[in-house]
Design a protein around this motif. Structure first.
Motif, PDB file in Angstrom:
ATOM      1  N   GLU A 225     -13.018 -25.590 -59.868  1.00  0.00           N
ATOM      2  CA  GLU A 225     -14.027 -25.783 -58.824  1.00  0.00           C
ATOM      3  C   GLU A 225     -14.372 -27.262 -58.722  1.00  0.00           C
ATOM      4  O   GLU A 225     -14.768 -27.886 -59.708  1.00  0.00           O
ATOM      5  CB  GLU A 225     -15.272 -24.953 -59.155  1.00  0.00           C
ATOM      6  CG  GLU A 225     -16.205 -24.769 -57.977  1.00  0.00           C
ATOM      7  CD  GLU A 225     -17.211 -23.648 -58.216  1.00  0.00           C
ATOM      8  OE1 GLU A 225     -18.003 -23.387 -57.291  1.00  0.00           O
ATOM      9  OE2 GLU A 225     -17.195 -23.036 -59.300  1.00  0.00           O
TER      10      GLU A 225
ATOM     11  N   ARG B 186     -16.737 -30.268 -48.888  1.00  0.00           N
ATOM     12  CA  ARG B 186     -16.923 -28.841 -49.127  1.00  0.00           C
ATOM     13  C   ARG B 186     -16.559 -28.543 -50.580  1.00  0.00           C
ATOM     14  O   ARG B 186     -15.957 -29.349 -51.277  1.00  0.00           O
ATOM     15  CB  ARG B 186     -16.022 -28.003 -48.202  1.00  0.00           C
ATOM     16  CG  ARG B 186     -16.276 -28.173 -46.717  1.00  0.00           C
ATOM     17  CD  ARG B 186     -17.594 -27.540 -46.287  1.00  0.00           C
ATOM     18  NE  ARG B 186     -17.736 -27.485 -44.838  1.00  0.00           N
ATOM     19  CZ  ARG B 186     -18.194 -28.461 -44.088  1.00  0.00           C
ATOM     20  NH1 ARG B 186     -18.545 -29.613 -44.651  1.00  0.00           N
ATOM     21  NH2 ARG B 186     -18.308 -28.319 -42.777  1.00  0.00           N
ATOM     22  N   ASN B 187     -16.912 -27.349 -51.013  1.00  0.00           N
ATOM     23  CA  ASN B 187     -16.540 -26.899 -52.341  1.00  0.00           C
ATOM     24  C   ASN B 187     -15.125 -26.328 -52.290  1.00  0.00           C
ATOM     25  O   ASN B 187     -14.825 -25.485 -51.443  1.00  0.00           O
ATOM     26  CB  ASN B 187     -17.536 -25.839 -52.820  1.00  0.00           C
ATOM     27  CG  ASN B 187     -17.615 -25.757 -54.318  1.00  0.00           C
ATOM     28  OD1 ASN B 187     -17.479 -26.774 -55.003  1.00  0.00           O
ATOM     29  ND2 ASN B 187     -17.834 -24.581 -54.853  1.00  0.00           N
TER      30      ASN B 187
ATOM     31  N   PRO C 264     -12.956 -22.279 -45.046  1.00  0.00           N
ATOM     32  CA  PRO C 264     -14.411 -22.289 -44.820  1.00  0.00           C
ATOM     33  C   PRO C 264     -14.721 -21.850 -43.395  1.00  0.00           C
ATOM     34  O   PRO C 264     -13.828 -21.764 -42.552  1.00  0.00           O
ATOM     35  CB  PRO C 264     -14.779 -23.760 -45.050  1.00  0.00           C
ATOM     36  CG  PRO C 264     -13.529 -24.511 -44.713  1.00  0.00           C
ATOM     37  CD  PRO C 264     -12.394 -23.634 -45.152  1.00  0.00           C
TER      38      PRO C 264
ATOM     39  N   LYS D  41     -11.251 -21.493 -50.415  1.00  0.00           N
ATOM     40  CA  LYS D  41     -10.877 -20.609 -51.513  1.00  0.00           C
ATOM     41  C   LYS D  41      -9.353 -20.517 -51.569  1.00  0.00           C
ATOM     42  O   LYS D  41      -8.725 -19.880 -50.723  1.00  0.00           O
ATOM     43  CB  LYS D  41     -11.509 -19.234 -51.327  1.00  0.00           C
ATOM     44  CG  LYS D  41     -13.039 -19.270 -51.353  1.00  0.00           C
ATOM     45  CD  LYS D  41     -13.646 -17.912 -51.040  1.00  0.00           C
ATOM     46  CE  LYS D  41     -15.176 -18.010 -50.987  1.00  0.00           C
ATOM     47  NZ  LYS D  41     -15.803 -16.719 -50.585  1.00  0.00           N
TER      48      LYS D  41
ATOM     49  N   ASP E 222     -17.025 -22.791 -48.345  1.00  0.00           N
ATOM     50  CA  ASP E 222     -16.052 -23.075 -49.394  1.00  0.00           C
ATOM     51  C   ASP E 222     -14.612 -22.902 -48.919  1.00  0.00           C
ATOM     52  O   ASP E 222     -14.313 -22.035 -48.095  1.00  0.00           O
ATOM     53  CB  ASP E 222     -16.271 -22.136 -50.591  1.00  0.00           C
ATOM     54  CG  ASP E 222     -17.610 -22.348 -51.269  1.00  0.00           C
ATOM     55  OD1 ASP E 222     -18.227 -23.408 -51.052  1.00  0.00           O
ATOM     56  OD2 ASP E 222     -18.026 -21.453 -52.032  1.00  0.00           O
TER      57      ASP E 222
ATOM     58  N   PHE F 291     -16.156 -30.232 -55.878  1.00  0.00           N
ATOM     59  CA  PHE F 291     -16.807 -30.520 -54.605  1.00  0.00           C
ATOM     60  C   PHE F 291     -16.224 -31.796 -54.006  1.00  0.00           C
ATOM     61  O   PHE F 291     -16.123 -32.817 -54.684  1.00  0.00           O
ATOM     62  CB  PHE F 291     -18.319 -30.694 -54.785  1.00  0.00           C
ATOM     63  CG  PHE F 291     -19.049 -30.893 -53.487  1.00  0.00           C
ATOM     64  CD1 PHE F 291     -19.332 -29.820 -52.657  1.00  0.00           C
ATOM     65  CD2 PHE F 291     -19.420 -32.167 -53.075  1.00  0.00           C
ATOM     66  CE1 PHE F 291     -19.984 -30.005 -51.446  1.00  0.00           C
ATOM     67  CE2 PHE F 291     -20.074 -32.358 -51.875  1.00  0.00           C
ATOM     68  CZ  PHE F 291     -20.357 -31.278 -51.057  1.00  0.00           C
TER      69      PHE F 291
ATOM     70  N   SER G 290     -21.297 -26.485 -54.346  1.00  0.00           N
ATOM     71  CA  SER G 290     -21.895 -26.184 -53.052  1.00  0.00           C
ATOM     72  C   SER G 290     -22.713 -24.908 -53.131  1.00  0.00           C
ATOM     73  O   SER G 290     -22.354 -23.961 -53.809  1.00  0.00           O
ATOM     74  CB  SER G 290     -20.792 -26.019 -51.994  1.00  0.00           C
ATOM     75  OG  SER G 290     -21.322 -25.503 -50.814  1.00  0.00           O
TER      76      SER G 290
ATOM     77  N   ALA H 255     -21.538 -20.522 -49.780  1.00  0.00           N
ATOM     78  CA  ALA H 255     -20.237 -19.913 -50.037  1.00  0.00           C
ATOM     79  C   ALA H 255     -19.368 -19.884 -48.791  1.00  0.00           C
ATOM     80  O   ALA H 255     -18.151 -19.996 -48.871  1.00  0.00           O
ATOM     81  CB  ALA H 255     -20.432 -18.499 -50.586  1.00  0.00           C
TER      82      ALA H 255
END
Length: 263
Positions: free
Chosen positions: A190, A159-160, A44, A24, A22, A192, A16, A19
């Protein structure tokens, strides 16, 4: 009879460019308590008045109703001022969170399914089929079927997902993913899209791995055998004929760059 548990998959990954969109995640495999791990999520960006955070009830491969949310406890939502946000939980898999734009982070504890089934004495229909389950064995082995560790916000699956994993010394992440950045103490995974994430099992342990090249793909065979009676080299040798047959059936090449047998 010894039981072998297989996790196999082939995966693609896109990244993505945004940022703020994302997920996390943070996991510390060096801090295990009673077969449990704490997970931390920086979510996100969310603009809705209410967010719905979920864990899967059903996952590909088995299509049984497992309700992975039942292995989650100590769920907390903390806002940007350090105060907890009060949420509601309409079912085992779902958390409704008001004012989600104020979320700083979420934490929760995840229990493994292999050990939890024995402790809780669940009936047979409730037991998670081992290849779809999770294992948390301090200093020895971690089977991260990702649907058992990581949740998602409703309508925010594309989303990532960035997962930072602190690992014990010498541990290796075995996976069909080619997007893992391996470090000495910490890896970054990581992926997507949540669907691709749950199609991406990862096993952490002291590695016993063998790579073979088949039809333009790198095929990883990774084995965790506490008694060392089965090795990755042995498995790789014995599946060679099957892999060559698959290559021939598919016209001489495999449709992926990397594939993994995790045993």
């Amino acid at each position: 009879m010894k039981k072998l548990t297989f996790l196999a998959g082939a995966f693609f990954c896109l990244l993505s460019a945004y940022a703020g969109n994302d997920y996390k995640y943070f996991v510390d495999l060096t801090k295990v308590h009673n077969h449990k791990l704490q997970i931390k999520l920086i979510p996100p960006d969310i603009t809705e008045e209410e967010a719905v955070f979920m864990f899967p009830a059903i996952v590909p491969g088995t299509y049984a109703i497992y309700n992975f949310g039942r292995f989650i406890s100590d769920f907390k939502v903390v806002d940007k001022s350090g105060k907890e946000i009060i949420f509601t939980q309409p079912d085992k898999n779902t958390y409704k969170i008001p004012n989600p734009q104020n979320i700083d982070y979420i934490t929760y504890t995840v229990d493994d399914t292999w050990d939890a089934e024995q402790k809780k004495g669940e009936i047979k229909d409730d037991i998670v089929f081992e290849p779809a389950g999770t294992n948390i064995e301090a200093g020895k082995n971690f089977v991260m079927n990702t649907h058992g560790f990581f949740g998602y916000f409703k309508d925010k699956l594309d989303r990532n997902f960035i997962i930072e994993v602190k690992k014990p010394k010498g541990f290796y992440a075995s996976s069909g993913l080619s997007s893992i950045k391996n470090g000495i103490d910490t890896d970054v995974i990581e992926v997507f899209d949540y669907h691709r994430l749950v199609d991406s099992p990862v096993m952490y342990d002291i590695p016993d791995t063998t790579f073979v090249e088949v039809g333009g793909a790198r095929v990883l065979v990774s084995v965790y055998s506490p008694n060392k009676k089965i090795t990755s080299a042995y498995i790789a040798k014995n599946i060679h004929e099957i892999l060559q047959a698959q290559k021939s059936y598919l016209g001489g090449t495999l449709p992926v760059d990397k594939y993994a047998f995790i045993i």
